[in-house]
Scaffold this motif. Structure first.
Motif, PDB file in Angstrom:
ATOM      1  N   GLY A  77       4.247   7.765   1.693  1.00  0.00           N
ATOM      2  CA  GLY A  77       5.557   7.190   1.427  1.00  0.00           C
ATOM      3  C   GLY A  77       5.484   5.696   1.321  1.00  0.00           C
ATOM      4  O   GLY A  77       4.394   5.108   1.265  1.00  0.00           O
ATOM      5  N   LEU A  78       6.660   5.091   1.303  1.00  0.00           N
ATOM      6  CA  LEU A  78       6.774   3.639   1.239  1.00  0.00           C
ATOM      7  C   LEU A  78       7.030   3.112   2.649  1.00  0.00           C
ATOM      8  O   LEU A  78       7.936   3.595   3.350  1.00  0.00           O
ATOM      9  CB  LEU A  78       7.924   3.248   0.316  1.00  0.00           C
ATOM     10  N   GLN A  84       6.841  -0.639   5.220  1.00  0.00           N
ATOM     11  CA  GLN A  84       6.675  -2.082   5.261  1.00  0.00           C
ATOM     12  C   GLN A  84       5.372  -2.457   5.944  1.00  0.00           C
ATOM     13  O   GLN A  84       4.844  -1.686   6.768  1.00  0.00           O
ATOM     14  CB  GLN A  84       7.848  -2.715   6.005  1.00  0.00           C
ATOM     15  N   THR A 119      -2.445   0.248   0.316  1.00  0.00           N
ATOM     16  CA  THR A 119      -1.762   0.982  -0.736  1.00  0.00           C
ATOM     17  C   THR A 119      -2.768   1.725  -1.606  1.00  0.00           C
ATOM     18  O   THR A 119      -3.703   1.133  -2.148  1.00  0.00           O
ATOM     19  CB  THR A 119      -0.937   0.022  -1.605  1.00  0.00           C
ATOM     20  N   GLN A 153       0.677   9.606  -1.989  1.00  0.00           N
ATOM     21  CA  GLN A 153       0.763   8.183  -2.256  1.00  0.00           C
ATOM     22  C   GLN A 153       1.250   7.433  -1.024  1.00  0.00           C
ATOM     23  O   GLN A 153       2.258   7.795  -0.419  1.00  0.00           O
ATOM     24  CB  GLN A 153       1.740   7.920  -3.413  1.00  0.00           C
ATOM     25  N   THR A 159       2.332   3.564  -0.080  1.00  0.00           N
ATOM     26  CA  THR A 159       2.649   2.242  -0.603  1.00  0.00           C
ATOM     27  C   THR A 159       3.126   1.359   0.539  1.00  0.00           C
ATOM     28  O   THR A 159       4.079   1.709   1.243  1.00  0.00           O
ATOM     29  CB  THR A 159       3.739   2.315  -1.685  1.00  0.00           C
ATOM     30  N   SER A 216       4.578  -2.169   1.284  1.00  0.00           N
ATOM     31  CA  SER A 216       5.212  -3.295   0.598  1.00  0.00           C
ATOM     32  C   SER A 216       6.507  -3.662   1.299  1.00  0.00           C
ATOM     33  O   SER A 216       7.200  -2.801   1.850  1.00  0.00           O
ATOM     34  CB  SER A 216       5.498  -2.925  -0.860  1.00  0.00           C
TER      35      SER A 216
END
Length: 113
Positions: free
Chosen positions: A9-10, A12, A89, A108, A110, A112
Motif C-alpha cells: 500500500g501507500l 508515509q 518503494t 506494491q 509505495t 511517499s
C-alpha cells in the motif's frame, strides 16, 4: 506451488507495513523462503531470507528495519517493514532464494509523503 503476496500500500516515510505471502501448499519446511523487491528500472533484489531452521538473513539496506517470519504451518511468510523510506518503494515478491517457484504478481509498496 503458487504464491500470492498481499499487504502492500501507500505509507508515509517512517511508517510500517506487514506483507504476507501465502503458498498453495506447505513446502516451506523444505525450502528457505525469501522476500524480493523490484523498483522501477532496477533488477529484482533479495532483501530477506528465512531458512528451515528459522535462521534469517537480510540485505544491508533493510537490516534492523525489516523482519521476516512465518507461521507454524509454514504456509505463510511475512515481512514486517518498519521505518520505511522512499527508497523502499517497489513491488515486493516472495519465492525461494533461487526463484524456484513461479513468480506471483507481487504487492506494491509505495513510501511517499
Amino acid at each position: 506451488v503458487q504464491l500470492v503476496e498481499s499487504g502492500g500500500g501507500l505509507v508515509q516515510p517512517g511508517g510500517s507495513l506487514r506483507l504476507s505471502c501465502a503458498a498453495s501448499e506447505s513446502t516451506f519446511s523444505i525450502n528457505a523462503m525469501g522476500w524480493f523487491r523490484q523498483a522501477p528500472g532496477k533488477q529484482r533484489e533479495l532483501v530477506a531470507t528465512i531458512y528451515s531452521g528459522g535462521f534469517t538473513n537480510y540485505a544491508d539496506s533493510v537490516k534492523g528495519r525489516f523482519t521476516i517470519s512465518r507461521d507454524k504451518a509454514k504456509i505463510t511468510v511475512y515481512l514486517q517493514m518498519n521505518s520505511l523510506k522512499p527508497e523502499d518503494t517497489a513491488v515486493y515478491y516472495c519465492n525461494t532464494p533461487y526463484g524456484a517457484y513461479e513468480w506471483g504478481q507481487g504487492t506494491q509498496v509505495t513510501v511517499s509523503s
